[in-house]
Design a protein around this motif. Sequence first.
Motif, PDB file in Angstrom:
ATOM      1  N   ARG A   1     111.952 127.833 -29.524  1.00  0.00           N
ATOM      2  CA  ARG A   1     111.937 127.131 -30.804  1.00  0.00           C
ATOM      3  C   ARG A   1     110.702 127.509 -31.597  1.00  0.00           C
ATOM      4  O   ARG A   1     109.749 128.062 -31.089  1.00  0.00           O
ATOM      5  N   ASP A   2     110.752 127.138 -32.845  1.00  0.00           N
ATOM      6  CA  ASP A   2     109.614 127.320 -33.724  1.00  0.00           C
ATOM      7  C   ASP A   2     108.431 126.534 -33.160  1.00  0.00           C
ATOM      8  O   ASP A   2     108.546 125.338 -32.892  1.00  0.00           O
TER       9      ASP A   2
ATOM     10  N   ASN B   1     109.698 110.326 -14.356  1.00  0.00           N
ATOM     11  CA  ASN B   1     110.101 111.528 -15.081  1.00  0.00           C
ATOM     12  C   ASN B   1     108.904 112.480 -15.263  1.00  0.00           C
ATOM     13  O   ASN B   1     109.022 113.683 -15.042  1.00  0.00           O
ATOM     14  N   ILE B   2     107.762 111.938 -15.651  1.00  0.00           N
ATOM     15  CA  ILE B   2     106.560 112.764 -15.827  1.00  0.00           C
ATOM     16  C   ILE B   2     106.184 113.413 -14.497  1.00  0.00           C
ATOM     17  O   ILE B   2     105.857 114.602 -14.447  1.00  0.00           O
ATOM     18  N   TYR B   3     106.257 112.648 -13.430  1.00  0.00           N
ATOM     19  CA  TYR B   3     105.953 113.146 -12.089  1.00  0.00           C
ATOM     20  C   TYR B   3     106.865 114.323 -11.713  1.00  0.00           C
ATOM     21  O   TYR B   3     106.393 115.390 -11.312  1.00  0.00           O
ATOM     22  N   GLU B   4     108.163 114.127 -11.876  1.00  0.00           N
ATOM     23  CA  GLU B   4     109.134 115.179 -11.517  1.00  0.00           C
ATOM     24  C   GLU B   4     108.970 116.418 -12.389  1.00  0.00           C
ATOM     25  O   GLU B   4     108.989 117.547 -11.890  1.00  0.00           O
ATOM     26  N   GLU B   5     108.819 116.234 -13.683  1.00  0.00           N
ATOM     27  CA  GLU B   5     108.706 117.375 -14.591  1.00  0.00           C
ATOM     28  C   GLU B   5     107.381 118.118 -14.417  1.00  0.00           C
ATOM     29  O   GLU B   5     107.331 119.339 -14.556  1.00  0.00           O
ATOM     30  N   SER B   6     106.331 117.405 -14.097  1.00  0.00           N
ATOM     31  CA  SER B   6     105.040 118.054 -13.850  1.00  0.00           C
ATOM     32  C   SER B   6     105.107 118.893 -12.577  1.00  0.00           C
ATOM     33  O   SER B   6     104.598 120.021 -12.535  1.00  0.00           O
TER      34      SER B   6
ATOM     35  N   LYS C   1     110.280 118.805 -27.259  1.00  0.00           N
ATOM     36  CA  LYS C   1     110.314 118.603 -25.813  1.00  0.00           C
ATOM     37  C   LYS C   1     110.068 117.151 -25.441  1.00  0.00           C
ATOM     38  O   LYS C   1     110.388 116.720 -24.348  1.00  0.00           O
ATOM     39  N   LEU C   2     109.484 116.390 -26.310  1.00  0.00           N
ATOM     40  CA  LEU C   2     109.213 114.985 -26.026  1.00  0.00           C
ATOM     41  C   LEU C   2     110.405 114.082 -26.338  1.00  0.00           C
ATOM     42  O   LEU C   2     110.334 112.888 -26.090  1.00  0.00           O
TER      43      LEU C   2
ATOM     44  N   ASP D   1     109.233 117.261 -19.897  1.00  0.00           N
ATOM     45  CA  ASP D   1     110.617 117.727 -19.921  1.00  0.00           C
ATOM     46  C   ASP D   1     110.687 119.119 -19.302  1.00  0.00           C
ATOM     47  O   ASP D   1     109.690 119.840 -19.249  1.00  0.00           O
ATOM     48  N   ASP D   2     111.873 119.505 -18.873  1.00  0.00           N
ATOM     49  CA  ASP D   2     112.099 120.795 -18.233  1.00  0.00           C
ATOM     50  C   ASP D   2     112.168 121.902 -19.281  1.00  0.00           C
ATOM     51  O   ASP D   2     113.020 121.873 -20.174  1.00  0.00           O
ATOM     52  N   ASN D   3     111.292 122.877 -19.171  1.00  0.00           N
ATOM     53  CA  ASN D   3     111.275 124.006 -20.116  1.00  0.00           C
ATOM     54  C   ASN D   3     112.583 124.788 -20.107  1.00  0.00           C
ATOM     55  O   ASN D   3     112.985 125.352 -21.126  1.00  0.00           O
TER      56      ASN D   3
END
Length: 119
Positions: free
Chosen positions: A104-105, A21-26, A112-113, A96-98
Motif C-alpha cells: 500500500r501507499d 492479538n498483539i502478542y500473537e502478531e508480534s 494495518k491498525l 496485524d499480519d503483514n
Amino acid sequence: MDLDTPYQFFKYLWTDKIISNIYEESKRYAIQKNPSKPLTISEKEINQYLGICIYASLVHLPNYRIYWSEELGFDRIKETMPLKKFETIRQYLHFDDNDKHLPRDPLISYIKLDPFMMS
C-alpha cells in the motif's frame, strides 16, 4: 462499569482480546523477520510494555533509554521490565499480519491498525 483505578481503566482500553492479538502478531512478525530466533515474550510483558509507555508519557525525556538510567531513571519502570526486553518488544511490536495486506501507499500505512481499531 467500574473504572476507579488506573489498572481498571487500562484493562478497559487494552482488553485481553487486544493484548492476545498483539502478542500473537508480534510473535508472528518476529518469526517473519528471523525464523531461527522466535520471540520469547508473554502477554503479561505486552501489558507491562504498554503500561511503561503510558507511564513514561507522563514525563517526557529526550530518549526512552533515560528511563532506565542510573541518574534520571524511574525505579518503577526499571523494576517492571529490563531495558533489553523493552527494546525487544519495541522492535517486534505488531498489531496485524503483514501477509494479509497488499503493498500500500506508505502514507496510509495506518490501514494495518484496522483490526485493532475495530475491536
